[in-house]
Design a protein around this motif. Structure first.
Motif, PDB file in Angstrom:
ATOM      1  N   GLY A  63       0.715  -1.274  -0.042  1.00 55.81           N
ATOM      2  CA  GLY A  63       0.307  -0.176  -0.158  1.00 55.81           C
ATOM      3  C   GLY A  63       0.914   1.354   0.005  1.00 55.81           C
ATOM      4  N   GLU A  64       0.004   2.432   0.213  1.00 59.45           N
ATOM      5  CA  GLU A  64       0.677   3.799   0.024  1.00 59.45           C
ATOM      6  C   GLU A  64       0.125   4.398   1.276  1.00 59.45           C
ATOM      7  OE1 GLU A  64       0.981   6.068  -3.445  1.00 59.45           O
ATOM      8  OE2 GLU A  64      -0.006   7.520  -2.479  1.00 59.45           O
ATOM      9  N   PHE A  65       1.068   4.956   2.154  1.00 57.88           N
ATOM     10  CA  PHE A  65       0.782   5.668   3.597  1.00 57.88           C
ATOM     11  C   PHE A  65       1.227   6.973   3.590  1.00 57.88           C
ATOM     12  CE2 PHE A  65       0.571   1.315   4.294  1.00 57.88           C
ATOM     13  CZ  PHE A  65      -0.490   0.917   5.222  1.00 57.88           C
ATOM     14  N   HIS A  66       0.549   8.029   4.058  1.00 57.01           N
ATOM     15  CA  HIS A  66       0.898   9.310   4.381  1.00 57.01           C
ATOM     16  C   HIS A  66       1.338   9.347   5.716  1.00 57.01           C
ATOM     17  CE1 HIS A  66      -0.661  11.335   0.417  1.00 57.01           C
ATOM     18  NE2 HIS A  66      -0.823  10.051   0.232  1.00 57.01           N
ATOM     19  N   PHE A  67       2.569   9.533   6.095  1.00 52.88           N
ATOM     20  CA  PHE A  67       2.997   9.419   7.098  1.00 52.88           C
ATOM     21  C   PHE A  67       3.451  10.824   7.829  1.00 52.88           C
ATOM     22  CE2 PHE A  67       3.382   4.818   7.530  1.00 52.88           C
ATOM     23  CZ  PHE A  67       3.612   4.476   9.121  1.00 52.88           C
ATOM     24  N   THR A  68       3.116  10.886   9.114  1.00 50.29           N
ATOM     25  CA  THR A  68       3.517  12.077   9.803  1.00 50.29           C
ATOM     26  C   THR A  68       4.242  11.778  10.838  1.00 50.29           C
ATOM     27  OG1 THR A  68       1.624  13.495   9.040  1.00 50.29           O
ATOM     28  CG2 THR A  68       2.742  14.304  10.945  1.00 50.29           C
ATOM     29  N   ILE A  69       5.473  12.174  10.939  1.00 50.61           N
ATOM     30  CA  ILE A  69       6.365  12.114  12.392  1.00 50.61           C
ATOM     31  C   ILE A  69       6.848  13.428  12.805  1.00 50.61           C
ATOM     32  CG2 ILE A  69       8.430  11.068  13.227  1.00 50.61           C
ATOM     33  CD1 ILE A  69       8.085   8.686  11.239  1.00 50.61           C
ATOM     34  N   GLY A  70       6.326  13.812  13.953  1.00 47.23           N
ATOM     35  CA  GLY A  70       6.529  15.315  14.352  1.00 47.23           C
ATOM     36  C   GLY A  70       5.907  16.223  13.633  1.00 47.23           C
ATOM     37  N   GLU A  71       6.730  16.980  12.968  1.00 50.42           N
ATOM     38  CA  GLU A  71       6.111  18.319  11.875  1.00 50.42           C
ATOM     39  C   GLU A  71       6.220  17.800  10.582  1.00 50.42           C
ATOM     40  OE1 GLU A  71       4.493  20.945  13.127  1.00 50.42           O
ATOM     41  OE2 GLU A  71       4.939  20.079  15.097  1.00 50.42           O
ATOM     42  N   LEU A  76       5.017   6.925   2.073  1.00 48.95           N
ATOM     43  CA  LEU A  76       5.603   5.656   2.108  1.00 48.95           C
ATOM     44  C   LEU A  76       4.971   4.579   1.434  1.00 48.95           C
ATOM     45  CD1 LEU A  76       7.042   5.472   5.859  1.00 48.95           C
ATOM     46  CD2 LEU A  76       8.144   6.300   3.723  1.00 48.95           C
ATOM     47  N   LYS A  77       5.694   4.015   0.589  1.00 45.45           N
ATOM     48  CA  LYS A  77       5.040   2.815  -0.023  1.00 45.45           C
ATOM     49  C   LYS A  77       5.792   1.494   0.097  1.00 45.45           C
ATOM     50  CE  LYS A  77       4.088   5.998  -3.966  1.00 45.45           C
ATOM     51  NZ  LYS A  77       4.445   6.078  -5.441  1.00 45.45           N
ATOM     52  N   GLY A  91       1.299   9.537  13.007  1.00 46.06           N
ATOM     53  CA  GLY A  91       0.105   8.966  12.763  1.00 46.06           C
ATOM     54  C   GLY A  91       0.314   8.701  11.163  1.00 46.06           C
ATOM     55  N   ALA A  92      -0.443   7.971  10.587  1.00 46.83           N
ATOM     56  CA  ALA A  92      -0.622   7.664   9.318  1.00 46.83           C
ATOM     57  C   ALA A  92      -2.185   7.511   8.574  1.00 46.83           C
ATOM     58  CB  ALA A  92       0.135   6.266   8.924  1.00 46.83           C
ATOM     59  N   ILE A  93      -2.171   7.878   7.450  1.00 46.21           N
ATOM     60  CA  ILE A  93      -3.514   7.476   6.561  1.00 46.21           C
ATOM     61  C   ILE A  93      -3.325   6.682   5.379  1.00 46.21           C
ATOM     62  CG2 ILE A  93      -5.264   8.713   5.314  1.00 46.21           C
ATOM     63  CD1 ILE A  93      -4.841  11.128   6.873  1.00 46.21           C
ATOM     64  N   CYS A  94      -3.813   5.728   5.078  1.00 43.12           N
ATOM     65  CA  CYS A  94      -3.559   4.742   4.267  1.00 43.12           C
ATOM     66  C   CYS A  94      -4.819   5.087   2.924  1.00 43.12           C
ATOM     67  CB  CYS A  94      -3.723   3.303   4.446  1.00 43.12           C
ATOM     68  SG  CYS A  94      -3.222   2.176   2.971  1.00 43.12           S
ATOM     69  N   HIS A  95      -4.446   5.536   1.925  1.00 42.09           N
ATOM     70  CA  HIS A  95      -5.251   5.901   0.894  1.00 42.09           C
ATOM     71  C   HIS A  95      -5.801   4.913   0.055  1.00 42.09           C
ATOM     72  CE1 HIS A  95      -5.566  10.373   1.946  1.00 42.09           C
ATOM     73  NE2 HIS A  95      -4.162  10.239   2.097  1.00 42.09           N
ATOM     74  N   THR A  96      -4.848   3.526  -0.077  1.00 41.13           N
ATOM     75  CA  THR A  96      -4.829   2.728  -1.094  1.00 41.13           C
ATOM     76  C   THR A  96      -5.360   1.230  -0.354  1.00 41.13           C
ATOM     77  OG1 THR A  96      -2.664   1.958  -0.521  1.00 41.13           O
ATOM     78  CG2 THR A  96      -3.146   3.574  -2.261  1.00 41.13           C
ATOM     79  N   GLY A  97      -5.379   1.325   1.005  1.00 43.55           N
ATOM     80  CA  GLY A  97      -5.504  -0.055   1.671  1.00 43.55           C
ATOM     81  C   GLY A  97      -3.931  -0.686   1.570  1.00 43.55           C
TER      82      GLY A  97
END
Length: 114
Positions: A63-71, A76-77, A91-97
């Motif tokens: 999958g593909e994740f939008h990761f936030t660490i700190g600022e 990440l794929k 935190g992370a959001i997975c837009h693809t599964g």
């Protein structure tokens, strides 16, 4: 924590816990020093922003994740990974599964059932 997992855990025999909101978790092994877990994200699922005392390394299996660490936020794929220091918001959001492998040191006591 005095507990530890069995030496061998089999995917088809190890419980998969439904965490709700499109997330599932399976323990891969742990003792008091280290823990590894597999996390499934449905499309659009979010790992809420949080922090903890544990060092964490996360590997993106699928999958593909939008990761936030700190600022900092990045995409990440599959094959990518990240290090999350203790006490840092992330935190992370997975837009693809997708699927993550999370490792923690020390183990996350809150992930274990009493």
């Amino acid at each position: 924590m005095e507990k530890q997992s069995e030496h061998f855990l089999f995917a088809d025999k190890t419980e998969i816990e439904d965490l709700g909101n499109g997330l599932k978790r399976q323990m891969l092994g742990y003792n008091h020093e280290l823990m590894a877990v597999k996390i499934w994200f449905d499309k659009g699922a979010q790992g809420y922003t949080h922090k903890h005392r544990h060092s964490q390394v996360t590997y993106v299996l699928e999958g593909e994740f939008h990761f936030t660490i700190g600022e900092e936020t990045t995409v990440l794929k599959a094959g990518d990974s990240c290090l999350i220091p203790p006490h840092v918001d992330h935190g992370a959001i997975c837009h693809t599964g997708g699927i993550l492998i999370d490792t923690f040191s020390p183990a996350r006591e809150d992930f274990l059932k009493p």
